[in-house]
Write a protein that holds these residues in place. Sequence first.
Motif, short mmCIF file in Angstrom:
data_model
loop_
_atom_site.label_atom_id
_atom_site.label_comp_id
_atom_site.label_asym_id
_atom_site.label_seq_id
_atom_site.Cartn_x
_atom_site.Cartn_y
_atom_site.Cartn_z
N PHE A 197 0.82 -1.27 -0.14
CA PHE A 197 -0.04 -0.01 0.10
C PHE A 197 0.81 1.04 -0.08
N THR A 198 0.32 2.26 0.16
CA THR A 198 1.04 3.68 0.14
C THR A 198 2.16 3.88 1.15
N ALA A 222 6.65 -4.13 7.76
CA ALA A 222 5.64 -4.07 7.21
C ALA A 222 5.17 -2.68 7.39
N ASP A 223 6.04 -1.53 7.90
CA ASP A 223 5.83 -0.17 7.56
C ASP A 223 6.24 0.45 6.65
N SER A 224 6.47 -0.19 5.51
CA SER A 224 6.93 0.66 4.25
C SER A 224 6.44 -0.20 3.11
N PRO A 225 6.21 0.56 2.02
CA PRO A 225 5.54 -0.14 0.86
C PRO A 225 6.67 -0.77 -0.01
N ASN A 242 11.91 1.10 0.01
CA ASN A 242 12.40 2.51 -0.52
C ASN A 242 13.76 2.45 0.26
N SER A 243 13.67 1.85 1.28
CA SER A 243 14.90 1.96 2.22
C SER A 243 16.02 0.99 2.20
N ALA A 244 15.62 -0.43 1.83
CA ALA A 244 16.37 -1.46 1.78
C ALA A 244 16.14 -2.59 1.15
N VAL A 245 17.22 -3.41 0.95
CA VAL A 245 16.84 -4.93 0.39
C VAL A 245 17.06 -5.72 1.65
N ARG A 246 15.83 -6.48 1.90
CA ARG A 246 16.01 -7.47 3.10
C ARG A 246 16.05 -8.97 2.37
N VAL A 247 16.72 -9.85 3.16
CA VAL A 247 16.80 -11.35 2.81
C VAL A 247 16.38 -11.86 4.23
N VAL A 248 15.53 -12.91 4.07
CA VAL A 248 14.83 -13.56 5.08
C VAL A 248 14.91 -15.16 4.87
N GLY A 265 21.89 8.61 1.84
CA GLY A 265 20.67 9.46 1.92
C GLY A 265 19.76 9.20 0.81
N LEU A 266 20.23 8.08 -0.23
CA LEU A 266 19.38 7.84 -1.35
C LEU A 266 18.33 6.90 -1.01
N SER A 267 17.35 6.97 -1.87
CA SER A 267 16.19 5.99 -1.67
C SER A 267 15.80 5.19 -2.82
N ILE A 268 15.50 3.82 -2.42
CA ILE A 268 15.32 2.79 -3.70
C ILE A 268 14.04 3.18 -4.49
#
Length: 871
Positions: A197-198, A222-225, A242-248, A265-268
């Motif tokens: 979501f947004t 869960a707090d980011s699109p 927008n802030s990271a690539v996560r591996v689970v 300070g860049l964003s994806i």
Amino acid sequence: GVLVFGETSVSYLSGNDPKSIPLPTPAIIQAVAPIDADGSRFLFGDSKGNLYLLALQVDGQNVVTGMTTETLGVTSKPSCLSYLDNSYAFVGSAHGDSQLLRLTTEQDPETGSYIEEVERYTNIGPIIDFAVVDLERQGQGQIVTCSGSFKDGSLRVIRNGISLTDMASVELPGIKQMFALRRNFDDRYHAFLLQSFTAETRVLELIDAEEMAEADIPGFDADSPTLFAGNVVGDMLVQVTNSAVRVVDCATQMGVGSDWTPEGGLSISVAAGNSRQILVATNGGNIIYFEVDDERHALVEKGRLSLENEISCLDITPLGDDLFAPAQVAAIGMWKEVTVRLIALPSLQLLAKEPLQGDTIARSVLLSTLEGSHQLLVALGDGYLCTYTLDPDVGTSGLIADRRKFSIGKQPAALTAFRSHDSSNVFAACDRPTVLYAASGGSKLLCSNVNQRMVTRVCGFDSEAFPDCLAIATDDSLKIGAFDDIQKLHIRSFPLYRSPHRIAHLEKAHAFGVIVSTTEEQDAGDVDKYSLLLIDDSTFEVKHEVPLEMDEWGLSIMSFNHGEDEFLVVGTGIIHENEDEPQKGRILVFAVAEDRVTLVAEKEVLGGVYKLVTFNGKILAGINSKLHLFKFVETDEGNRSLHSECSYHGFIVAYQIHCRGDFIVVGDLQKSMCLCVYKQVDNTIEEIARDYDNIWVTDVEMLDNDNYLGTDAYYNMYALRRNTETAPEEGVALQKSGEYHLGEFVNRMQAGSLVMQVPEAESPTLHTVIFGTISGAIGVVARFSAEQFQFFYKIQQAMTQVVHGIGGFSHEDWRSFRSTKRVSEARNFIDGDLIERFLDLSRPSMAKVATSVDLSVEELTKRIEELARIH
């Protein structure tokens, strides 16, 4: 011996000792098929659809001593029967659907039948009448046909597109992205559905076949699109925000300590991935490429690329059949630069930079292999789609060819690859959802609209509870749905169990008026009884039925608007066996309200009302040999009636009528066409031109004020033109402007189209006429300019040299106009079916045809595909 099948009995004749056995139900036997090679058992079917088994009893001398029959069950009314083998039989029907049946030894306890339907083959013939309507109000016509006869009669809804059946639905607005996830990498089915979501991400987990519940994957943010999520090798999950690539880790659902965050300070902004690779773009035009190390359970950065413009979209779907192989190519769309780029992986070297030839940027890109053909699809911001065929070695050559551009909607589309029925397809989610698929071994890329309104996102969701399905997001809901067969036309059937004859659509009432008949057995013989049905245009449920009088046949029907009110008008004829034509009939006007029809006006006339049309706010009727104009009058007290205005007598039978302005074209049953004009000052109808050829016309259509299209009982189609240089009062002959042997008996023609009414990018919108035939064929006639005609005529002539008719028949002979009095060469008609067979030719044959018009194979293919899109 000889078997003789009669209406009441079956007889075996051999020598002087005939054998006979009565039929369980008297009826005309339609088809017979032997079961055994020795002729001891037969299947036979009657006009009521009953299927029987006939067994001959023989003695030791192979002499027939008797016969037995057994009722097996009810099928479509058979036109042919064939016993195949191993208890399987085929019923071919010209009146309903054909069937593949299995004969059983055990009786069905509910139906008492000994047959089981294995497969049904759709037959929409005979098409007696049809209406072209936009039921879903999306700018796309659908045909609703009166099909079949007797107990196999039905309404068929035919649309150019694919039906998506909703399996589950929930109100859930605001979904921006969706991804399906498996519990483990090697699992067969999806278990999670991630929605972005947004400002947040939610996950639904499939609990069982009845329930999906909200779930939590602890390692995900869960707090980011979410920009991308998927299963990767090493039994891991990846989420890109927008802030990271996560591996689970799939087992623990916790992070494996291999996350990546952009520096400075860049964003994806955009991300794409597959089972082995991740590609992300940050603001500033930076691209970072990662590979998944399954042994180390880690995400490894492999390269970076800086571009001069911001990235609008990415894709790294692997090309080829192995979707788990690493991709060799990535596709990139830019925000300010109207191009699409291909870069090699893992080197990130530029392979190709293709201009989009316009001022609209790419909003979604997709690499896909359809029927063995590598395709690059680019959805633009204005609703257009560009497709490119890629070289098989595009990873090293970067070759892009065969560009095509066409409109699929008015808003940007989101492209998603999916599999359905073991084939690869592409879903374009937009305001007019579309599925793209390949045919002819990948040489043809076809588009079909989907029976959904606005779709914002789609992803494949192949789960245990919903196998081979899609998750579909709309503006306000989430649906799980499955496609029927991916095909060009989708047909829905609504049985009436009686013969449909005429149909009209009531737009305001959202209903159809349908004239039907049933045949009842009486002592004096079979009697046809006619009724008017009011049918809901959404559910196709019969809401109301009005029977007509004894011996009264429903001959015509139309919807009629008078002020703000909408009425249903029915024309009838009183049919008696001893009369050559009906001497009496009625015009019945019904008001429609609250799912009922109410008779509000009635007019007795001297003859059968063969045709009704709206004419300048009045009702024009073809009554035996006359044209008759009626005015619908409503008094202050609310009484309604039909007042005769004027008439014109000059036909054998005024069988078909078509109007345009004050002009009226009449299809005279035995005398081709006549052009009349209504003079408002004098309140008269006058004849101004006529075709003096003796043609048994079946339908007519006005293309414009001066050109008219007709079909006849000898399977021909012809065009007439009015000589506008002659004064109307002089009266002249209509000139033959075209003749063509169609090879089909046309019952109905109507202006309209089954194609979504969106202007094409590089081809003009054409005026088209749809026709329906007694054999169940639906065709389209389109008008071309003289220049276009000459172009396609050259192609047609070249095609006759490379495509040869079955049995040695020449195309020229087959398409020649034929009647009882003359045979003449076809003229001013193009065989569109033959033209489109170009797309199925081998490459050398294509080249031979292309040289006739001095075009490359690619350019000619593009032109013919544009032609194919008109239907």
